[in-house]
Design a protein around this motif. Structure first.
Motif, PDB file in Angstrom:
ATOM      1  N   UNK A  53       0.840  -1.200   0.000  1.00 27.41           N
ATOM      2  CA  UNK A  53       0.000   0.000   0.000  1.00 27.41           C
ATOM      3  C   UNK A  53       0.872   1.246   0.000  1.00 27.41           C
ATOM      4  N   UNK A  54       1.984   1.173   0.742  1.00 21.59           N
ATOM      5  CA  UNK A  54       2.831   2.344   0.937  1.00 21.59           C
ATOM      6  C   UNK A  54       4.306   1.983   0.878  1.00 21.59           C
ATOM      7  N   UNK A  55       5.086   2.818   0.202  1.00 22.76           N
ATOM      8  CA  UNK A  55       6.550   2.683   0.193  1.00 22.76           C
ATOM      9  C   UNK A  55       7.144   3.928   0.838  1.00 22.76           C
ATOM     10  N   UNK A  56       7.905   3.722   1.907  1.00 26.06           N
ATOM     11  CA  UNK A  56       8.619   4.807   2.567  1.00 26.06           C
ATOM     12  C   UNK A  56      10.057   4.781   2.074  1.00 26.06           C
ATOM     13  N   UNK A  57      10.471   5.803   1.350  1.00 28.26           N
ATOM     14  CA  UNK A  57      11.771   5.799   0.689  1.00 28.26           C
ATOM     15  C   UNK A  57      12.644   6.951   1.155  1.00 28.26           C
ATOM     16  N   UNK A  58      13.853   6.620   1.601  1.00 21.88           N
ATOM     17  CA  UNK A  58      14.810   7.678   1.882  1.00 21.88           C
ATOM     18  C   UNK A  58      15.260   8.268   0.549  1.00 21.88           C
ATOM     19  N   UNK A  59      15.381   9.588   0.488  1.00 20.71           N
ATOM     20  CA  UNK A  59      15.789  10.220  -0.764  1.00 20.71           C
ATOM     21  C   UNK A  59      17.211   9.825  -1.150  1.00 20.71           C
ATOM     22  N   UNK A  60      18.109   9.796  -0.171  1.00 21.37           N
ATOM     23  CA  UNK A  60      19.531   9.561  -0.458  1.00 21.37           C
ATOM     24  C   UNK A  60      19.906   8.109  -0.188  1.00 21.37           C
ATOM     25  N   UNK A  61      19.919   7.309  -1.257  1.00 21.04           N
ATOM     26  CA  UNK A  61      20.317   5.899  -1.173  1.00 21.04           C
ATOM     27  C   UNK A  61      21.222   5.569  -2.358  1.00 21.04           C
ATOM     28  N   UNK A  62      22.137   4.608  -2.192  1.00 28.15           N
ATOM     29  CA  UNK A  62      23.008   4.224  -3.308  1.00 28.15           C
ATOM     30  C   UNK A  62      22.257   3.399  -4.346  1.00 28.15           C
ATOM     31  N   UNK A  63      22.880   3.219  -5.495  1.00 25.67           N
ATOM     32  CA  UNK A  63      22.375   2.383  -6.606  1.00 25.67           C
ATOM     33  C   UNK A  63      21.136   3.025  -7.255  1.00 25.67           C
ATOM     34  N   UNK A  64      20.046   3.128  -6.498  1.00 27.22           N
ATOM     35  CA  UNK A  64      18.865   3.864  -6.961  1.00 27.22           C
ATOM     36  C   UNK A  64      18.320   4.650  -5.784  1.00 27.22           C
ATOM     37  N   UNK A  65      18.324   5.989  -5.891  1.00 30.40           N
ATOM     38  CA  UNK A  65      17.865   6.795  -4.763  1.00 30.40           C
ATOM     39  C   UNK A  65      16.341   6.843  -4.697  1.00 30.40           C
ATOM     40  N   UNK A  66      15.851   7.503  -3.653  1.00 30.69           N
ATOM     41  CA  UNK A  66      14.408   7.537  -3.438  1.00 30.69           C
ATOM     42  C   UNK A  66      13.632   8.235  -4.530  1.00 30.69           C
ATOM     43  N   UNK A  67      14.209   9.303  -5.083  1.00 32.76           N
ATOM     44  CA  UNK A  67      13.536  10.035  -6.156  1.00 32.76           C
ATOM     45  C   UNK A  67      13.337   9.156  -7.384  1.00 32.76           C
ATOM     46  N   UNK A  68      14.412   8.481  -7.802  1.00 34.59           N
ATOM     47  CA  UNK A  68      14.342   7.625  -8.994  1.00 34.59           C
ATOM     48  C   UNK A  68      13.375   6.470  -8.764  1.00 34.59           C
ATOM     49  N   UNK A  69      13.414   5.915  -7.554  1.00 31.85           N
ATOM     50  CA  UNK A  69      12.517   4.801  -7.236  1.00 31.85           C
ATOM     51  C   UNK A  69      11.065   5.270  -7.236  1.00 31.85           C
ATOM     52  N   UNK A  70      10.815   6.425  -6.639  1.00 34.32           N
ATOM     53  CA  UNK A  70       9.452   6.963  -6.597  1.00 34.32           C
ATOM     54  C   UNK A  70       8.909   7.188  -8.001  1.00 34.32           C
ATOM     55  N   UNK A  71       9.732   7.747  -8.865  1.00 34.60           N
ATOM     56  CA  UNK A  71       9.329   8.008 -10.245  1.00 34.60           C
ATOM     57  C   UNK A  71       8.970   6.704 -10.955  1.00 34.60           C
ATOM     58  N   UNK A  72       9.812   5.686 -10.772  1.00 40.37           N
ATOM     59  CA  UNK A  72       9.580   4.378 -11.393  1.00 40.37           C
ATOM     60  C   UNK A  72       8.300   3.743 -10.864  1.00 40.37           C
ATOM     61  N   UNK A  73       8.115   3.787  -9.544  1.00 36.45           N
ATOM     62  CA  UNK A  73       6.921   3.195  -8.943  1.00 36.45           C
ATOM     63  C   UNK A  73       5.652   3.868  -9.451  1.00 36.45           C
ATOM     64  N   UNK A  74       5.669   5.182  -9.535  1.00 38.35           N
ATOM     65  CA  UNK A  74       4.477   5.895  -9.973  1.00 38.35           C
ATOM     66  C   UNK A  74       4.168   5.654 -11.451  1.00 38.35           C
ATOM     67  N   UNK A  75       5.201   5.377 -12.235  1.00 35.25           N
ATOM     68  CA  UNK A  75       4.987   5.068 -13.650  1.00 35.25           C
ATOM     69  C   UNK A  75       4.381   3.679 -13.826  1.00 35.25           C
ATOM     70  N   UNK A  76       4.892   2.711 -13.061  1.00 29.63           N
ATOM     71  CA  UNK A  76       4.483   1.306 -13.231  1.00 29.63           C
ATOM     72  C   UNK A  76       3.322   0.927 -12.325  1.00 29.63           C
ATOM     73  N   UNK A  77       3.348   1.422 -11.085  1.00 28.80           N
ATOM     74  CA  UNK A  77       2.308   1.082 -10.100  1.00 28.80           C
ATOM     75  C   UNK A  77       1.720   2.368  -9.513  1.00 28.80           C
ATOM     76  N   UNK A  78       0.942   3.098 -10.275  1.00 26.55           N
ATOM     77  CA  UNK A  78       0.448   4.416  -9.823  1.00 26.55           C
ATOM     78  C   UNK A  78      -0.383   4.380  -8.555  1.00 26.55           C
TER      79      UNK A  78
END
Length: 225
Positions: A53-78
């Motif tokens: 239901x919810x993903x809590x993402x830190x903005x600053x993470x290695x490999x894929x940060x929170x911003x990039x992950x959020x963008x991907x999630x909203x594109x694929x799983x809005x």
């Protein structure tokens, strides 16, 4: 009471465990994944075939940060709610949060009660952000509304005392000039040639008793309310 599934992503073990404990202390939430970066979140959802239901993402993470992950999630799983966590509330971070379509933004300096209250607001479908962020976008909105008002045809005609010697096309061109459009942009928008736009501008200059584009832009720039 419904139980909402949550995935927590934070690169630092201590913070990851703290956030998880905060969430699990709330009866309405259940943490189903504790991960170290955004890529692990994407892999977890894909491989486990789960839809938290919810993903809590830190903005600053290695490999894929929170911003990039959020963008991907909203594109694929809005439908998945995404809340970003950060230690920063600068304007650049704030704008990026909005641009990726996140459902909320929590500062790590927030108190426990505020953190829990924010998650409950998210359940209710509200976008939640720090007060500074709300004020920032309120000011931005005021500025945009002011610009829109001052670019309206009614406002421009009022500024020129509704003079009768301009025709409809000339008013249109003046309005687009006020918005900062180039001759080419105006021509494309109105479906006329760039040469025709220049001819109209020459007529406008003559009627206003000015010499060139610079003087017209100066007149338009002085139109403030």
């Amino acid at each position: 009471m419904s139980t909402y599934t949550v995935v927590v992503a934070e690169s630092q073990t201590l913070f990851r465990d703290m956030i998880t404990n905060f969430v699990e202390d709330m009866d309405e939430f259940c943490v189903i994944g504790k991960l170290k970066n955004g890529q692990e979140v994407i892999n977890f959802i894909t491989e486990k075939e789960v839809r938290p239901y919810l993903c809590l993402l830190d903005i600053h993470m290695p490999i894929m940060d929170g911003m990039a992950c959020a963008k991907k999630l909203k594109e694929v799983y809005p439908n998945i709610k995404v809340v970003l966590l950060s230690a920063y509330d600068d304007e650049t971070s704030i704008e990026r949060v909005i641009s990726v379509g996140a459902d909320g933004y929590i500062l790590k300096s927030s108190g426990l009660d505020e953190f829990k209250e924010t998650l409950r607001f998210i359940i209710d479908g509200k976008f939640v952000a720090p007060q500074k962020m709300v004020h920032y976008f309120s000011k931005r909105l005021d500025t945009l509304l002011k610009l829109e008002r001052e670019s309206s045809l009614h406002y421009i005609k009022e500024h020129f005392n509704h003079r009768q010697d301009f025709n409809k096309r000339e008013w249109q061109i003046i309005q687009l000039m006020k918005k900062g459009w180039t001759n080419r942009m105006i021509a494309d928008h109105l479906g006329i040639s760039e040469g025709t736009v220049k001819n109209y501008l020459s007529i406008i200059y003559k009627k206003l008793e000015i010499k060139n584009r610079v003087e017209l832009l100066q007149m338009l720039s002085e139109m403030t309310g």
